[in-house]
Design an enzyme around this catalytic site. Structure first.
Site, mmCIF file in Angstrom:
data_model
loop_
_atom_site.group_PDB
_atom_site.id
_atom_site.type_symbol
_atom_site.label_atom_id
_atom_site.label_comp_id
_atom_site.label_asym_id
_atom_site.label_seq_id
_atom_site.Cartn_x
_atom_site.Cartn_y
_atom_site.Cartn_z
ATOM 1 N N SER A 222 3.328 -16.919 26.768
ATOM 2 C CA SER A 222 2.061 -16.402 26.268
ATOM 3 C C SER A 222 2.239 -15.089 25.521
ATOM 4 O O SER A 222 3.248 -14.391 25.675
ATOM 5 C CB SER A 222 1.089 -16.175 27.436
ATOM 6 O OG SER A 222 1.568 -15.109 28.264
ATOM 7 N N GLU A 245 8.918 -16.090 21.676
ATOM 8 C CA GLU A 245 7.927 -16.966 21.053
ATOM 9 C C GLU A 245 6.651 -16.829 21.870
ATOM 10 O O GLU A 245 6.620 -17.174 23.047
ATOM 11 C CB GLU A 245 8.402 -18.413 21.052
ATOM 12 C CG GLU A 245 7.402 -19.374 20.429
ATOM 13 C CD GLU A 245 7.791 -20.830 20.633
ATOM 14 O OE1 GLU A 245 6.881 -21.647 20.881
ATOM 15 O OE2 GLU A 245 8.990 -21.140 20.567
ATOM 16 N N CYS A 282 3.614 -26.136 21.356
ATOM 17 C CA CYS A 282 3.476 -24.824 20.717
ATOM 18 C C CYS A 282 3.098 -24.929 19.245
ATOM 19 O O CYS A 282 2.624 -23.951 18.666
ATOM 20 C CB CYS A 282 4.765 -24.024 20.871
ATOM 21 S SG CYS A 282 6.239 -24.932 20.358
#
Length: 509
Positions: A222, A245, A282
């Protein structure tokens, strides 16, 4: 603080199962990092390294049945999806083994002395060396490919860096099993098992990023959690690279010509992409710019039919489910936001897929509508209806960085007519991967792949997927005027290791 037990939780009903591990104490984190640090020398030989990676892949393949069963019990992602993901993971390990054997990632450059330039060039020899111990923070939604044996671990080991993995709380039992396979593979090649450390617990993750022997970190998760670790990494007395990420909206632009030409195909493709894996990818398309009028209406109708037929699914844990239900409800309360198929809580512990609609002009205004420009993890997307190209540009100008950006264009636009090239030019600054007439879900493991993007998609310019992911864990070093006998074998004139290199300006293969 006393160590706490780590329980496996069934996402289908929220019930605890048997204790699978214990949260690591600060001392245990220290021991894991020091064991990994001590194993560095065993990875120095590239032939040993590549053999280790291939043995690890074979070990995971051999244990497929038990691993998939455990993964499904902890994630509810299903045997078919998990079997495919495990195959991707073992392919990735073997691909990095090939990269290690080839040796081009070392970027060897040799320049002999030359008095003709100004200033003169001395004897210079440059290549890349491993950074050291890498902390790997695993992802919830990919229990194999972005977890203990996933891309960060595979690329770090390929670079010659030991790893200490912080297991994700959504699949602790699987993490233990995979770590055992990797350690057995290491031992089979004379590498200390500490080359792959594993710790559990939130506090352990914090201790890990602060440890002075940790040289770099990789994270998938997150924005909130990743940013906290990123800040900790750069606040250390000796800051370290943090390749995180964090989050991505993955915008899609559907041109009017494309919607006129193939509304049904685009609508069906969008439905499949946004609901894939219960929307837990994602690169799920989270914002889709669709023209107003009849062409766009046809696309929305197809999307409505397809999403309405999608069965409710289970998210990875109940925290994610609660966040999804609350997030779509908050977005749905905004003025002029419609929900042709209402996303939210399904029966029992499931969630129902859906999508929201909003005039694109509202997104261009900002304010409360900025909420629609934030990722909502789960099976939902926002369809923004635009009246003209200026509205598309206005919305795109307000977007944060993304992993991917997609344009659906007509056959004429793909042939160079119209604004196809202009839209690609607008999308390029927003994302690490631009997709034309396809869908970003499904990130191929390939040499040319780039899985990254401007912040908050990632915290660096590197990729976490594909061969160049190895570059994150290396640093260049140059030797000047060093006698041949004292040089590393990689930098000697006779090239005893047979490496590809640039020798006095000429690329040798």
């Amino acid at each position: 603080m006393a160590a706490a037990p780590v329980w496996s939780v069934d996402p289908r009903n929220g019930k605890q199962r048997e204790q699978v591990a214990v949260e690591a104490t600060a001392q245990e984190v220290d021991e894991a990092v020091r064991a990994a640090h001590a194993a560095r020398g065993a990875l120095a030989d590239r032939s040993v390294r590549s053999a280790f990676l291939r043995t690890a892949a074979a070990g995971l393949d051999a244990a497929r049945g038990g691993l998939v069963e455990t993964a499904d019990a902890e994630t509810a992602l299903g045997p078919v999806r998990l079997t495919g993901e495990l195959a991707r993971t073992t392919y990735q390990l073997r691909a990095f083994a090939d990269i290690v054997d080839e040796g081009a990632f070392l970027d060897v450059v040799i320049d002999h002395p030359d008095d003709t330039p100004t200033p003169p060039v001395p004897d210079l020899r440059r290549y890349k060396v491993p950074l050291g111990v890498v902390a790997v923070y695993t992802a919830s939604n990919f229990p194999f490919a972005f977890s203990v044996a996933g891309g960060d671990t595979a690329s770090a080991l390929a670079a010659g860096c030991p790893v200490v993995v912080k297991a994700h709380p959504d699949h602790p039992a699987l993490s233990e099993l995979v770590a055992k396979v990797l350690r057995r593979a290491a031992a089979g090649h004379g590498i200390p098992e500490g080359v792959v450390g594993l710790v559990h617990g939130f506090e352990a993750g914090v201790e890990l990023i602060r440890h002075p022997l940790v040289a770099a970190a990789g994270f998938t998760g997150s924005v909130r959690g990743g940013r906290a670790l990123f800040d900790a990494a750069v606040a250390r007395p000796v800051p370290i690279p943090f390749h995180g990420e964090l989050g991505s909206l993955n915008p899609v632009v559907v041109t009017e010509a494309a919607a006129t030409e193939r509304a049904e195909a685009i609508g069906a493709g969008l439905a499949g992409s946004m609901t894939l894996g219960v929307g837990q990818f994602c690169v799920k398309p989270g914002l889709v710019l669709v023209p107003s009028g009849a062409a766009g209406d046809g696309l929305v109708k197809t999307l409505t039919d397809a999403v309405s037929d999608t069965e409710a699914g289970v998210l990875l844990d109940h925290r994610m489910r609660d966040n999804f239900v609350a997030g779509v409800a908050e977005r749905g309360r905004l003025p002029e936001v419609g929900s042709p198929v209402t996303p939210g809580a399904g029966g029992g512990h499931t969630v129902s897929a859906g999508f929201l609609t909003v005039p694109a002009s509202r997104l261009a205004e900002g304010g409360a509508y900025d909420l629609l420009l934030e990722e909502c993890f789960g099976p939902v997307t926002v369809v923004a209806r635009y009246d003209d190209e200026a509205e598309v540009s206005a919305v795109l100008s307000r977007l944060p960085g993304n992993l991917s950006a997609t344009v659906q264009m007509s056959s004429a636009e793909a042939a160079g007519e119209g604004r196809g090239a202009d839209i690609i030019a607008e999308l390029t600054p927003l994302a690490g991967r631009v997709v034309v007439n396809g869908w970003a879900t499904g990130v191929a493991v390939a040499p040319a792949q780039h899985h990254g993007g401007p912040y908050p998609a990632t915290t660096s310019t590197s990729t976490s997927v594909g061969g160049t992911a190895i570059e994150r864990w290396l640093r260049p070093v140059a030797y000047q005027g060093t006698p041949e006998a004292l040089l590393p074998p990689e930098l000697r004139d006779d090239n005893p290791l047979g490496l590809p290199r640039r020798f006095n300006g000429v690329l040798e293969r």
